[in-house]
Design a protein around this motif. Structure first.
Motif, PDB file in Angstrom:
ATOM      1  N   TRP A  91       0.796  -1.226   0.000  1.00  0.00           N
ATOM      2  CA  TRP A  91       0.000   0.000   0.000  1.00  0.00           C
ATOM      3  C   TRP A  91       0.830   1.277   0.000  1.00  0.00           C
ATOM      4  N   SER A  94       0.431   4.481   3.055  1.00  0.00           N
ATOM      5  CA  SER A  94      -0.926   4.607   3.617  1.00  0.00           C
ATOM      6  C   SER A  94      -0.892   4.166   5.072  1.00  0.00           C
ATOM      7  N   LYS A  97      -3.998   3.052   6.998  1.00  0.00           N
ATOM      8  CA  LYS A  97      -4.474   1.753   6.511  1.00  0.00           C
ATOM      9  C   LYS A  97      -3.629   0.626   7.112  1.00  0.00           C
ATOM     10  N   GLN A 100      -4.340   0.039  10.795  1.00  0.00           N
ATOM     11  CA  GLN A 100      -5.567  -0.703  11.097  1.00  0.00           C
ATOM     12  C   GLN A 100      -5.298  -2.182  11.341  1.00  0.00           C
TER      13      GLN A 100
END
Length: 292
Positions: A91, A94, A97, A100
């Motif tokens: 990714w 990010s 993200k 998470q």
DNA sequence: AAGGGATGCAACCGCGTTCGC
DNA sequence: GGCGAACGCGGTTGCATCCCT
């Protein structure tokens, strides 16, 4: 002074009242106290209502990155490092993200880890962090080594347990080293196929022959909460499946890399994790074998 | 012991997106 | 649909601490 000027002045006066810089214990207490009573959100009005001379942004940041009860502090664990590397390769920057999928870790913390540790090594290797060379070094050297160490550390506990789970889960997930599978809701952990056609997947001849002397205290240090429900809960089955997949012989070591020679030749696989995983000279000499 | 550079991390900033009126 | 406020994110900065000379 015209109307605009007056507005600017008023704005400046407001700004002067606002505090900046490090938070005091009193401010922390006020924020925690207020949120525990009224909940979070509407940060600007929250800041005022809580009697804090801070911007809403500042309050939000302080809460999310530091004061939240579920913020996990302390060193980034082996497993977390591996996950960060994998998810970043997928990714990019990010951070939220990525965060998470690391329970208790904040995007800021992960970003800082990346910038201070990973980018530092890219700099030492004199290559761009986004270059193929560096990405391959991560993928074929660092990540498998992390996976090895994770298994070495936790073979008697976590991984063996998870391996069983993974084994059964893999059936349901149709998991194998050449496919992708789901991590929680979205990440697709791709098991790399060693440069597609030009480089085939191969096994390491002695992949389990090192790290066994690592002190168990390392594990206690890296996993202070292991054994707790909380800890178990945050070990995602698929993450461990991914880790397992990195470990030879089912992993994806580069066929041109002489790991046996490397392991005999260096001490970089033992001792403190962060530093020894990245013995720059060793990695650099190995990189020459990539034939860039 | 001191001071200067390196390092790690908390906090801030700017900007794009979302939400509510 | 337009607009302003709030939110959230990634990038950057500032500073305390560590380490080396």
């Amino acid at each position: 002074m015209n109307v605009k000027g007056e507005e600017d002045h008023e704005e400046m006066m407001k700004m002067e009242e606002l505090r900046r810089g490090p938070w005091t214990v009193e401010e922390d207490f006020s924020l925690i106290n207020y949120i525990s009573l009224h909940g979070e959100g509407r940060w600007n009005s929250l800041a005022r209502a809580a009697g804090l001379k801070r911007t809403g942004k500042s309050c939000r940041l302080r809460w999310l990155n530091y004061l939240r009860p579920d913020v996990r502090r302390g060193n980034i664990t082996l497993e977390e490092q591996l996950l960060i590397l994998e998810l970043h390769s997928r990714w990019g920057n990010s951070w939220s993200k990525i965060a998470q999928h690391l329970p208790g870790r904040t995007d800021n913390e992960i970003k800082n880890y990346w910038r201070t540790r990973v980018q530092k090594h890219a700099k030492q290797l004199k290559c761009d962090v986004n270059s193929k060379k560096f990405k391959d070094t991560m993928r074929y050297l660092w990540m498998p080594r992390l996976a090895e160490r994770i298994q070495a550390h936790s073979s008697a506990t976590i991984v063996s347990n998870i391996a069983n789970i993974t084994e059964s889960a893999s059936t349901a997930l149709n998991y194998n080293t050449n496919t992708t599978h789901n991590i929680t809701e979205s990440p697709q952990v791709t098991i790399p196929q060693a440069q597609a056609t030009s480089n085939t997947i191969c096994s390491s001849s002695n992949a389990t022959s090192f790290s066994s002397d690592s002190p168990i205290s390392d594990f206690a240090h890296d996993y202070p909460n292991h054994g707790t429900d909380d800890f178990q809960a945050h070990i995602d089955t698929d993450h461990l499946g991914f880790i397992e997949s990195l470990i030879s012989p089912s992993g994806y070591y580069h066929q041109d890399l002489n790991f046996q020679a490397m392991e005999q030749n260096t001490e970089w696989m033992s001792g403190d994790l962060a530093d020894n995983l990245w013995n720059v000279e060793d990695i650099w000499s190995l990189q020459q074998q990539f034939n860039y």
